[in-house]
Design a protein around this motif. Structure first.
Motif, PDB file in Angstrom:
ATOM      1  N   GLU A  61     -10.831 -32.886  -1.590  1.00  0.00           N
ATOM      2  CA  GLU A  61     -11.584 -32.560  -2.797  1.00  0.00           C
ATOM      3  C   GLU A  61     -10.895 -31.493  -3.633  1.00  0.00           C
ATOM      4  O   GLU A  61     -11.479 -30.969  -4.579  1.00  0.00           O
ATOM      5  CB  GLU A  61     -12.985 -32.082  -2.402  1.00  0.00           C
ATOM      6  N   GLN A  62      -9.651 -31.167  -3.318  1.00  0.00           N
ATOM      7  CA  GLN A  62      -8.962 -30.068  -3.993  1.00  0.00           C
ATOM      8  C   GLN A  62      -8.162 -30.542  -5.203  1.00  0.00           C
ATOM      9  O   GLN A  62      -7.012 -30.186  -5.392  1.00  0.00           O
ATOM     10  CB  GLN A  62      -8.015 -29.368  -3.021  1.00  0.00           C
ATOM     11  N   LEU A  63      -8.758 -31.356  -6.039  1.00  0.00           N
ATOM     12  CA  LEU A  63      -8.036 -31.921  -7.175  1.00  0.00           C
ATOM     13  C   LEU A  63      -8.131 -31.050  -8.417  1.00  0.00           C
ATOM     14  O   LEU A  63      -7.345 -31.217  -9.352  1.00  0.00           O
ATOM     15  CB  LEU A  63      -8.558 -33.322  -7.482  1.00  0.00           C
ATOM     16  N   GLU A  64      -9.083 -30.148  -8.447  1.00  0.00           N
ATOM     17  CA  GLU A  64      -9.259 -29.281  -9.616  1.00  0.00           C
ATOM     18  C   GLU A  64      -9.457 -27.841  -9.174  1.00  0.00           C
ATOM     19  O   GLU A  64      -9.967 -27.576  -8.087  1.00  0.00           O
ATOM     20  CB  GLU A  64     -10.457 -29.739 -10.448  1.00  0.00           C
ATOM     21  N   GLN A  65      -9.033 -26.927 -10.028  1.00  0.00           N
ATOM     22  CA  GLN A  65      -9.199 -25.499  -9.764  1.00  0.00           C
ATOM     23  C   GLN A  65      -9.543 -24.777 -11.058  1.00  0.00           C
ATOM     24  O   GLN A  65      -9.282 -25.270 -12.150  1.00  0.00           O
ATOM     25  CB  GLN A  65      -7.925 -24.888  -9.157  1.00  0.00           C
ATOM     26  N   GLN A  66     -10.107 -23.602 -10.905  1.00  0.00           N
ATOM     27  CA  GLN A  66     -10.441 -22.715 -12.011  1.00  0.00           C
ATOM     28  C   GLN A  66      -9.636 -21.441 -11.811  1.00  0.00           C
ATOM     29  O   GLN A  66      -9.607 -20.878 -10.717  1.00  0.00           O
ATOM     30  CB  GLN A  66     -11.936 -22.419 -11.963  1.00  0.00           C
ATOM     31  N   ASP A  67      -8.933 -20.958 -12.844  1.00  0.00           N
ATOM     32  CA  ASP A  67      -7.996 -19.854 -12.629  1.00  0.00           C
ATOM     33  C   ASP A  67      -8.509 -18.472 -13.059  1.00  0.00           C
ATOM     34  O   ASP A  67      -7.744 -17.507 -13.081  1.00  0.00           O
ATOM     35  CB  ASP A  67      -6.643 -20.142 -13.294  1.00  0.00           C
ATOM     36  N   ALA A  68      -9.786 -18.373 -13.406  1.00  0.00           N
ATOM     37  CA  ALA A  68     -10.369 -17.067 -13.758  1.00  0.00           C
ATOM     38  C   ALA A  68     -11.884 -17.185 -13.664  1.00  0.00           C
ATOM     39  O   ALA A  68     -12.425 -18.277 -13.417  1.00  0.00           O
ATOM     40  CB  ALA A  68      -9.933 -16.633 -15.162  1.00  0.00           C
ATOM     41  N   ASP A  69     -12.566 -16.068 -13.850  1.00  0.00           N
ATOM     42  CA  ASP A  69     -14.033 -16.081 -13.817  1.00  0.00           C
ATOM     43  C   ASP A  69     -14.579 -16.328 -15.214  1.00  0.00           C
ATOM     44  O   ASP A  69     -14.063 -15.812 -16.216  1.00  0.00           O
ATOM     45  CB  ASP A  69     -14.567 -14.743 -13.296  1.00  0.00           C
ATOM     46  N   TRP A  70     -15.646 -17.117 -15.256  1.00  0.00           N
ATOM     47  CA  TRP A  70     -16.291 -17.374 -16.542  1.00  0.00           C
ATOM     48  C   TRP A  70     -16.892 -16.087 -17.102  1.00  0.00           C
ATOM     49  O   TRP A  70     -17.456 -15.283 -16.372  1.00  0.00           O
ATOM     50  CB  TRP A  70     -17.408 -18.407 -16.386  1.00  0.00           C
ATOM     51  N   GLU A  71     -16.777 -15.898 -18.395  1.00  0.00           N
ATOM     52  CA  GLU A  71     -17.411 -14.763 -19.054  1.00  0.00           C
ATOM     53  C   GLU A  71     -18.936 -14.943 -19.038  1.00  0.00           C
ATOM     54  O   GLU A  71     -19.428 -16.074 -19.119  1.00  0.00           O
ATOM     55  CB  GLU A  71     -16.926 -14.644 -20.503  1.00  0.00           C
ATOM     56  N   PRO A  72     -19.683 -13.852 -18.911  1.00  0.00           N
ATOM     57  CA  PRO A  72     -21.146 -13.956 -18.836  1.00  0.00           C
ATOM     58  C   PRO A  72     -21.754 -14.746 -19.989  1.00  0.00           C
ATOM     59  O   PRO A  72     -22.741 -15.470 -19.805  1.00  0.00           O
ATOM     60  CB  PRO A  72     -21.602 -12.493 -18.857  1.00  0.00           C
ATOM     61  N   ALA A  73     -21.185 -14.642 -21.166  1.00  0.00           N
ATOM     62  CA  ALA A  73     -21.771 -15.291 -22.332  1.00  0.00           C
ATOM     63  C   ALA A  73     -21.681 -16.811 -22.276  1.00  0.00           C
ATOM     64  O   ALA A  73     -22.500 -17.509 -22.884  1.00  0.00           O
ATOM     65  CB  ALA A  73     -21.102 -14.778 -23.608  1.00  0.00           C
ATOM     66  N   VAL A  74     -20.700 -17.335 -21.548  1.00  0.00           N
ATOM     67  CA  VAL A  74     -20.505 -18.788 -21.524  1.00  0.00           C
ATOM     68  C   VAL A  74     -20.597 -19.378 -20.123  1.00  0.00           C
ATOM     69  O   VAL A  74     -20.607 -20.604 -19.966  1.00  0.00           O
ATOM     70  CB  VAL A  74     -19.138 -19.163 -22.138  1.00  0.00           C
ATOM     71  N   GLY A  75     -20.643 -18.510 -19.131  1.00  0.00           N
ATOM     72  CA  GLY A  75     -20.487 -18.962 -17.753  1.00  0.00           C
ATOM     73  C   GLY A  75     -21.458 -20.028 -17.293  1.00  0.00           C
ATOM     74  O   GLY A  75     -21.054 -21.035 -16.705  1.00  0.00           O
ATOM     75  N   GLU A  76     -22.745 -19.839 -17.563  1.00  0.00           N
ATOM     76  CA  GLU A  76     -23.743 -20.788 -17.048  1.00  0.00           C
ATOM     77  C   GLU A  76     -23.526 -22.178 -17.623  1.00  0.00           C
ATOM     78  O   GLU A  76     -23.516 -23.178 -16.907  1.00  0.00           O
ATOM     79  CB  GLU A  76     -25.152 -20.292 -17.374  1.00  0.00           C
ATOM     80  N   ASN A  77     -23.322 -22.257 -18.925  1.00  0.00           N
ATOM     81  CA  ASN A  77     -23.100 -23.555 -19.560  1.00  0.00           C
ATOM     82  C   ASN A  77     -21.760 -24.148 -19.159  1.00  0.00           C
ATOM     83  O   ASN A  77     -21.652 -25.338 -18.846  1.00  0.00           O
ATOM     84  CB  ASN A  77     -23.156 -23.406 -21.080  1.00  0.00           C
ATOM     85  N   ALA A  78     -20.708 -23.309 -19.161  1.00  0.00           N
ATOM     86  CA  ALA A  78     -19.361 -23.812 -18.897  1.00  0.00           C
ATOM     87  C   ALA A  78     -19.236 -24.380 -17.490  1.00  0.00           C
ATOM     88  O   ALA A  78     -18.632 -25.440 -17.280  1.00  0.00           O
ATOM     89  CB  ALA A  78     -18.343 -22.699 -19.123  1.00  0.00           C
ATOM     90  N   LYS A  79     -19.794 -23.673 -16.519  1.00  0.00           N
ATOM     91  CA  LYS A  79     -19.709 -24.152 -15.139  1.00  0.00           C
ATOM     92  C   LYS A  79     -20.409 -25.503 -14.991  1.00  0.00           C
ATOM     93  O   LYS A  79     -19.879 -26.425 -14.370  1.00  0.00           O
ATOM     94  CB  LYS A  79     -20.324 -23.135 -14.191  1.00  0.00           C
ATOM     95  N   LEU A  80     -21.597 -25.614 -15.567  1.00  0.00           N
ATOM     96  CA  LEU A  80     -22.347 -26.862 -15.478  1.00  0.00           C
ATOM     97  C   LEU A  80     -21.619 -27.993 -16.191  1.00  0.00           C
ATOM     98  O   LEU A  80     -21.532 -29.122 -15.687  1.00  0.00           O
ATOM     99  CB  LEU A  80     -23.744 -26.663 -16.076  1.00  0.00           C
ATOM    100  N   ALA A  81     -21.053 -27.702 -17.359  1.00  0.00           N
ATOM    101  CA  ALA A  81     -20.337 -28.733 -18.116  1.00  0.00           C
ATOM    102  C   ALA A  81     -19.115 -29.222 -17.350  1.00  0.00           C
ATOM    103  O   ALA A  81     -18.829 -30.432 -17.320  1.00  0.00           O
ATOM    104  CB  ALA A  81     -19.928 -28.179 -19.473  1.00  0.00           C
ATOM    105  N   TRP A  82     -18.386 -28.303 -16.739  1.00  0.00           N
ATOM    106  CA  TRP A  82     -17.191 -28.686 -15.965  1.00  0.00           C
ATOM    107  C   TRP A  82     -17.574 -29.569 -14.782  1.00  0.00           C
ATOM    108  O   TRP A  82     -16.987 -30.630 -14.553  1.00  0.00           O
ATOM    109  CB  TRP A  82     -16.467 -27.431 -15.499  1.00  0.00           C
TER     110      TRP A  82
END
Length: 324
Positions: free
Chosen positions: A83-104
């Protein structure tokens, strides 16, 4: 360390010590893989009908798993990324994190700018002293693979992909930590970059295969370390603490070998009942057990009989650490 003897199926008098993946499906009922295990006085768990029969059943299932893995395209273990086909290289900023994580996670990404084409063939995988040459896909194809899982996200806002650059990313596999080509995608409104393996689906083996656990399979193996000239696997798993009494546990391992894979499992060695009614804490411990192979692991993949997954080389957690 004791070595389990080959088991002869009923009505047969020979055992094939190396199982060719091409022959498994036609000879599965009659051919068992060689098995070896750590020291243990009883090769079965509580309620087992027969040590010999249980071992034979596991050998047959190990042969079946190795066959399914081979049919799934089991080649280089370094290309089995799970399952290691994708990675995230930094932490989401608080202003966008909730939406961005769900969208990804739900595949809500859209291309907002031109993306690089495929660079052609090249060395697509590197580890110390080795490499595999193959096709590297385009950034657009990599993005399409990410959006193929698009599902309802409850009204989230799509992530706009504004560019991509070819890079590499590290993943853990049965061949140890390897480096694979990857596209790093830039996104509008965030400093976070998303990475996706830049190899075609045809060049990847995805485990687990279609596999359901069965009674007597033992428990899953999380990772392994390789030693003893490539012939000793130190299996890491979660079990009872290594302590005396009713709340502790003893374990042994088994390994079933084929040309493409080594299927491993961990079995609890039953202890004599104490006759005491003791309440044990619901805490597991990271444990290890060794298994010895008939020949060096080489480029074979290690698979867990309990869940069909490829076992990664290199432990990610300290041994003995409680797991709640």
């Amino acid at each position: 360390m004791s070595r389990a003897q080959p088991i002869h199926p009923p009505g047969r008098h020979t055992v094939m010590r190396r199982l060719s993946p091409a022959l498994v499906s036609t000879a599965l009922a009659a051919t068992l893989l060689t098995a070896c295990g750590s020291v243990g006085s009883n090769p079965t768990g509580p309620g087992s009908s027969s040590p010999t029969q249980d071992h034979a059943d596991r050998a047959k299932r190990a042969a079946d798993l190795a066959d399914r893995y081979a049919k799934a395209g089991g080649g280089s273990p370094a290309l089995d990324l799970g399952e290691q086909l994708e990675q995230q290289d930094a932490d989401w900023e608080p202003a966008v994190g909730e939406n961005a994580k769900l969208a990804w996670l739900t595949g809500h990404l859209v291309q907002a700018a031109p993306l690089p084409a495929a660079p052609g063939k090249g060395k697509s995988l590197n580890r110390p002293g080795a490499g595999v040459s193959g096709t590297v896909i385009s950034a657009g194809d990599a993005l399409a693979a990410m959006t193929a899982r698009r599902t309802d996200c409850g009204g989230c806002t799509d992530l706009r992909v504004t560019g991509a650059e070819l890079t590499t990313m590290d993943v853990r596999t049965s061949a140890g930590q390897v480096q694979v080509p990857a596209w790093r995608f830039s996104l509008e409104g965030t400093a976070v970059r998303l990475l996706r393996v830049a190899l075609p689906a045809s060049g990847l083996v995805r485990t687990p295969v279609d596999w359901s656990p069965a009674p007597g399979d033992g428990q899953g193996v999380e990772s392994f370390e390789l030693g003893g000239g490539g012939r000793t696997l130190t299996l890491t798993f979660t079990g009872k603490p290594a302590e005396p009494g009713a709340c502790g546990g003893d374990y042994r391992g088994e390994a079933f070998e084929s040309d493409r894979a080594v299927v491993v499992t961990v079995l609890e060695v039953p202890r004599e009942p104490t006759g005491q009614d003791i309440a044990c804490a619901a805490i597991g411990a990271i444990r290890t057990v060794d298994v010895r192979l008939d020949r060096a692991l080489g480029d074979r993949t290690v698979l867990s009989l309990a869940d069909g997954r490829a076992v990664q080389q290199g432990s990610a957690r300290p041994i003995g650490q409680p797991v709640r």
